[in-house]
Design an enzyme around this catalytic site. Sequence first.
Site, PDB file in Angstrom:
ATOM      1  N   ARG A 226      10.925  -0.715  12.433  1.00 52.79           N
ATOM      2  CA  ARG A 226       9.618  -0.480  13.066  1.00 52.79           C
ATOM      3  C   ARG A 226       9.421  -1.455  14.227  1.00 52.79           C
ATOM      4  O   ARG A 226       9.716  -2.633  14.111  1.00 52.79           O
ATOM      5  CB  ARG A 226       8.501  -0.705  12.031  1.00 52.79           C
ATOM      6  CG  ARG A 226       8.109   0.553  11.309  1.00 52.79           C
ATOM      7  CD  ARG A 226       7.191   0.287  10.164  1.00 52.79           C
ATOM      8  NE  ARG A 226       5.957  -0.396  10.533  1.00 52.79           N
ATOM      9  CZ  ARG A 226       4.918  -0.518   9.717  1.00 52.79           C
ATOM     10  NH1 ARG A 226       4.966  -0.010   8.497  1.00 52.79           N
ATOM     11  NH2 ARG A 226       3.827  -1.146  10.100  1.00 52.79           N
TER      12      ARG A 226
ATOM     13  N   ARG B  74      12.086  -5.931   4.511  1.00 51.93           N
ATOM     14  CA  ARG B  74      12.059  -4.522   4.916  1.00 51.93           C
ATOM     15  C   ARG B  74      12.969  -4.310   6.130  1.00 51.93           C
ATOM     16  O   ARG B  74      13.691  -3.316   6.200  1.00 51.93           O
ATOM     17  CB  ARG B  74      10.624  -4.085   5.233  1.00 51.93           C
ATOM     18  CG  ARG B  74      10.552  -2.653   5.728  1.00 51.93           C
ATOM     19  CD  ARG B  74       9.187  -2.045   5.618  1.00 51.93           C
ATOM     20  NE  ARG B  74       8.214  -2.713   6.479  1.00 51.93           N
ATOM     21  CZ  ARG B  74       6.908  -2.479   6.424  1.00 51.93           C
ATOM     22  NH1 ARG B  74       6.434  -1.620   5.564  1.00 51.93           N
ATOM     23  NH2 ARG B  74       6.087  -3.099   7.233  1.00 51.93           N
TER      24      ARG B  74
ATOM     25  N   ARG C  41      -0.827  -8.555  13.502  1.00 52.56           N
ATOM     26  CA  ARG C  41      -1.316  -7.600  12.490  1.00 52.56           C
ATOM     27  C   ARG C  41      -2.111  -8.322  11.410  1.00 52.56           C
ATOM     28  O   ARG C  41      -3.145  -7.838  10.956  1.00 52.56           O
ATOM     29  CB  ARG C  41      -0.137  -6.826  11.877  1.00 52.56           C
ATOM     30  CG  ARG C  41       0.411  -5.755  12.810  1.00 52.56           C
ATOM     31  CD  ARG C  41       1.826  -5.335  12.460  1.00 52.56           C
ATOM     32  NE  ARG C  41       1.975  -4.740  11.156  1.00 52.56           N
ATOM     33  CZ  ARG C  41       3.155  -4.588  10.548  1.00 52.56           C
ATOM     34  NH1 ARG C  41       4.273  -5.000  11.137  1.00 52.56           N
ATOM     35  NH2 ARG C  41       3.215  -4.017   9.369  1.00 52.56           N
TER      36      ARG C  41
ATOM     37  N   LYS D  32       0.843  -1.210   0.000  1.00 52.62           N
ATOM     38  CA  LYS D  32       0.000   0.000   0.000  1.00 52.62           C
ATOM     39  C   LYS D  32       0.877   1.258   0.000  1.00 52.62           C
ATOM     40  O   LYS D  32       0.676   2.161  -0.801  1.00 52.62           O
ATOM     41  CB  LYS D  32      -0.920   0.021   1.241  1.00 52.62           C
ATOM     42  CG  LYS D  32      -1.792  -1.204   1.420  1.00 52.62           C
ATOM     43  CD  LYS D  32      -2.698  -1.102   2.633  1.00 52.62           C
ATOM     44  CE  LYS D  32      -1.974  -1.099   3.969  1.00 52.62           C
ATOM     45  NZ  LYS D  32      -1.286  -2.371   4.307  1.00 52.62           N
TER      46      LYS D  32
ATOM     47  N   ARG E 215      -9.837   0.891   8.281  1.00 55.87           N
ATOM     48  CA  ARG E 215      -9.333  -0.437   8.589  1.00 55.87           C
ATOM     49  C   ARG E 215     -10.359  -1.275   9.336  1.00 55.87           C
ATOM     50  O   ARG E 215     -10.083  -2.421   9.676  1.00 55.87           O
ATOM     51  CB  ARG E 215      -8.124  -0.262   9.500  1.00 55.87           C
ATOM     52  CG  ARG E 215      -6.872  -0.906   8.982  1.00 55.87           C
ATOM     53  CD  ARG E 215      -5.801  -0.470   9.940  1.00 55.87           C
ATOM     54  NE  ARG E 215      -4.619  -1.227   9.796  1.00 55.87           N
ATOM     55  CZ  ARG E 215      -3.521  -0.764   9.216  1.00 55.87           C
ATOM     56  NH1 ARG E 215      -3.490   0.422   8.676  1.00 55.87           N
ATOM     57  NH2 ARG E 215      -2.449  -1.504   9.196  1.00 55.87           N
TER      58      ARG E 215
HETATM   59  P1  AP5 Z   1       4.839  -1.571   1.933  1.00 54.62           P
HETATM   60  O1  AP5 Z   1       4.552  -0.749   0.727  1.00 54.62           O
HETATM   61  O2  AP5 Z   1       5.522  -0.923   3.093  1.00 54.62           O
HETATM   62  O3  AP5 Z   1       3.519  -2.331   2.405  1.00 54.62           O
HETATM   63  P2  AP5 Z   1       2.276  -1.795   3.228  1.00 54.62           P
HETATM   64  O4  AP5 Z   1       1.086  -2.474   2.653  1.00 54.62           O
HETATM   65  O5  AP5 Z   1       2.275  -0.290   3.256  1.00 54.62           O
HETATM   66  O6  AP5 Z   1       2.648  -2.444   4.614  1.00 54.62           O
HETATM   67  P3  AP5 Z   1       2.730  -1.907   6.106  1.00 54.62           P
HETATM   68  O7  AP5 Z   1       3.488  -2.956   6.854  1.00 54.62           O
HETATM   69  O8  AP5 Z   1       3.255  -0.517   6.180  1.00 54.62           O
HETATM   70  O9  AP5 Z   1       1.212  -1.935   6.431  1.00 54.62           O
HETATM   71  P4  AP5 Z   1       0.471  -1.961   7.766  1.00 54.62           P
HETATM   72  O10 AP5 Z   1      -0.905  -1.803   7.248  1.00 54.62           O
HETATM   73  O11 AP5 Z   1       0.722  -3.112   8.630  1.00 54.62           O
HETATM   74  O12 AP5 Z   1       1.134  -0.738   8.537  1.00 54.62           O
HETATM   75  P5  AP5 Z   1       0.624   0.707   8.938  1.00 54.62           P
HETATM   76  O13 AP5 Z   1       1.799   1.567   9.040  1.00 54.62           O
HETATM   77  O14 AP5 Z   1      -0.520   1.121   8.082  1.00 54.62           O
HETATM   78  O15 AP5 Z   1       5.664  -2.849   1.448  1.00 54.62           O
HETATM   79  C1  AP5 Z   1       6.204  -3.781   2.379  1.00 54.62           C
HETATM   80  C2  AP5 Z   1       7.545  -4.324   1.851  1.00 54.62           C
HETATM   81  O16 AP5 Z   1       7.321  -5.055   0.643  1.00 54.62           O
HETATM   82  C3  AP5 Z   1       8.539  -3.220   1.494  1.00 54.62           C
HETATM   83  O17 AP5 Z   1       9.838  -3.644   1.829  1.00 54.62           O
HETATM   84  C4  AP5 Z   1       8.385  -3.061  -0.027  1.00 54.62           C
HETATM   85  O18 AP5 Z   1       9.573  -2.615  -0.642  1.00 54.62           O
HETATM   86  C5  AP5 Z   1       8.020  -4.478  -0.446  1.00 54.62           C
HETATM   87  N1  AP5 Z   1       7.096  -4.513  -1.591  1.00 54.62           N
HETATM   88  C6  AP5 Z   1       6.061  -3.682  -1.860  1.00 54.62           C
HETATM   89  N2  AP5 Z   1       5.436  -4.040  -3.001  1.00 54.62           N
HETATM   90  C7  AP5 Z   1       6.079  -5.150  -3.457  1.00 54.62           C
HETATM   91  C8  AP5 Z   1       5.889  -6.000  -4.590  1.00 54.62           C
HETATM   92  N3  AP5 Z   1       4.910  -5.790  -5.488  1.00 54.62           N
HETATM   93  N4  AP5 Z   1       6.719  -7.075  -4.727  1.00 54.62           N
HETATM   94  C9  AP5 Z   1       7.719  -7.296  -3.828  1.00 54.62           C
HETATM   95  N5  AP5 Z   1       7.953  -6.514  -2.746  1.00 54.62           N
HETATM   96  C10 AP5 Z   1       7.140  -5.453  -2.549  1.00 54.62           C
HETATM   97  O19 AP5 Z   1      -0.012   0.440  10.403  1.00 54.62           O
HETATM   98  C11 AP5 Z   1       0.823   0.137  11.513  1.00 54.62           C
HETATM   99  C12 AP5 Z   1       0.001   0.109  12.774  1.00 54.62           C
HETATM  100  O20 AP5 Z   1      -0.593   1.410  13.003  1.00 54.62           O
HETATM  101  C13 AP5 Z   1      -1.200  -0.845  12.798  1.00 54.62           C
HETATM  102  O21 AP5 Z   1      -0.846  -2.164  13.144  1.00 54.62           O
HETATM  103  C14 AP5 Z   1      -2.107  -0.180  13.861  1.00 54.62           C
HETATM  104  O22 AP5 Z   1      -1.656  -0.443  15.162  1.00 54.62           O
HETATM  105  C15 AP5 Z   1      -1.901   1.298  13.575  1.00 54.62           C
HETATM  106  N6  AP5 Z   1      -2.886   1.805  12.610  1.00 54.62           N
HETATM  107  C16 AP5 Z   1      -2.603   2.344  11.385  1.00 54.62           C
HETATM  108  N7  AP5 Z   1      -3.736   2.708  10.769  1.00 54.62           N
HETATM  109  C17 AP5 Z   1      -4.764   2.387  11.598  1.00 54.62           C
HETATM  110  C18 AP5 Z   1      -6.180   2.493  11.499  1.00 54.62           C
HETATM  111  N8  AP5 Z   1      -6.762   3.009  10.412  1.00 54.62           N
HETATM  112  N9  AP5 Z   1      -6.926   2.052  12.547  1.00 54.62           N
HETATM  113  C19 AP5 Z   1      -6.348   1.540  13.654  1.00 54.62           C
HETATM  114  N10 AP5 Z   1      -5.004   1.399  13.804  1.00 54.62           N
HETATM  115  C20 AP5 Z   1      -4.227   1.823  12.787  1.00 54.62           C
END
Ligand code: AP5
Length: 192
Positions: free
Chosen positions: A139, A127, A150, A13, A88
């Site tokens: 992280r 990552r 997660r 994402k 989410r």
């Molecule tokens: P990346 O692009 O970073 O993936 P992502 O989907 O953004 O993954 P995240 O781990 O950041 O998502 P998340 O939803 O768990 O975290 P968030 O920060 O939102 O890609 C991941 C890796 O893969 C990278 O190394 C990239 O290079 C590689 N990659 C990407 N595309 C690829 C491809 N096509 N092929 C191969 N490799 C690839 O949330 C963190 C925490 O915050 C949550 O757990 C929660 O506690 C809180 N939080 C955030 N939002 C909310 C909400 N709305 N409600 C409640 N709690 C929330």
Amino acid sequence: MRLIFLGPPGAGKGTQAKLLTEKYGIPQLSTGDMLRAAVAQATEVGKRAKAVMDAGQLVSDEIVNEIVSDRIDAADCAKGFILDGYPRTVPQAIALDRMLERKGLKLNAVIELKVDEAALVRRMENRVAETVAAGGTVRSDDNPEAFKKRLMEYREKTAPLSDHYARTGQLKTVDGMADVEAVTAEIDKILA
Ligand code: AP5
């Protein structure tokens, strides 16, 4: 252009949202990044969110709804925005629907990145390795235990959003297992 990216942790994402910000000149609104900034600055929200995030659980709907509503009002969102990691939960999706209606705004698309769970653990490990190699800070939720939680939170609370947006006719699904460039090309086709 107003978009939502849906998908499990590690689906890509953030990667795709960043690429679109350059193309459309609109900001990426990552609730994860906003919450991590609040934790780093030890704000009231950050203090409440830290333990929940470290455990791989979701922060309360109330907190994130308020953060997003305020952020959307900022001047740089006038031309649009990309929501990455929000909504989410179904209550967050309903709150967003109401929020946009109140502000007189409409979504252009909801893009879901479909991926195999087995690949996600490897992406998280990559990552971590890349961050360490670059001398950055890993992280606190990028570890096997929190990542498992997660994924569980995603299956239980976020996956039902696909049905929510399928019902509104806004859901578009993309194969997130393809390489980054191919995923971007599919998204470009949807947005063309
Ligand atoms: P990346 O692009 O970073 O993936 P992502 O989907 O953004 O993954 P995240 O781990 O950041 O998502 P998340 O939803 O768990 O975290 P968030 O920060 O939102 O890609 C991941 C890796 O893969 C990278 O190394 C990239 O290079 C590689 N990659 C990407 N595309 C690829 C491809 N096509 N092929 C191969 N490799 C690839 O949330 C963190 C925490 O915050 C949550 O757990 C929660 O506690 C809180 N939080 C955030 N939002 C909310 C909400 N709305 N409600 C409640 N709690 C929330």
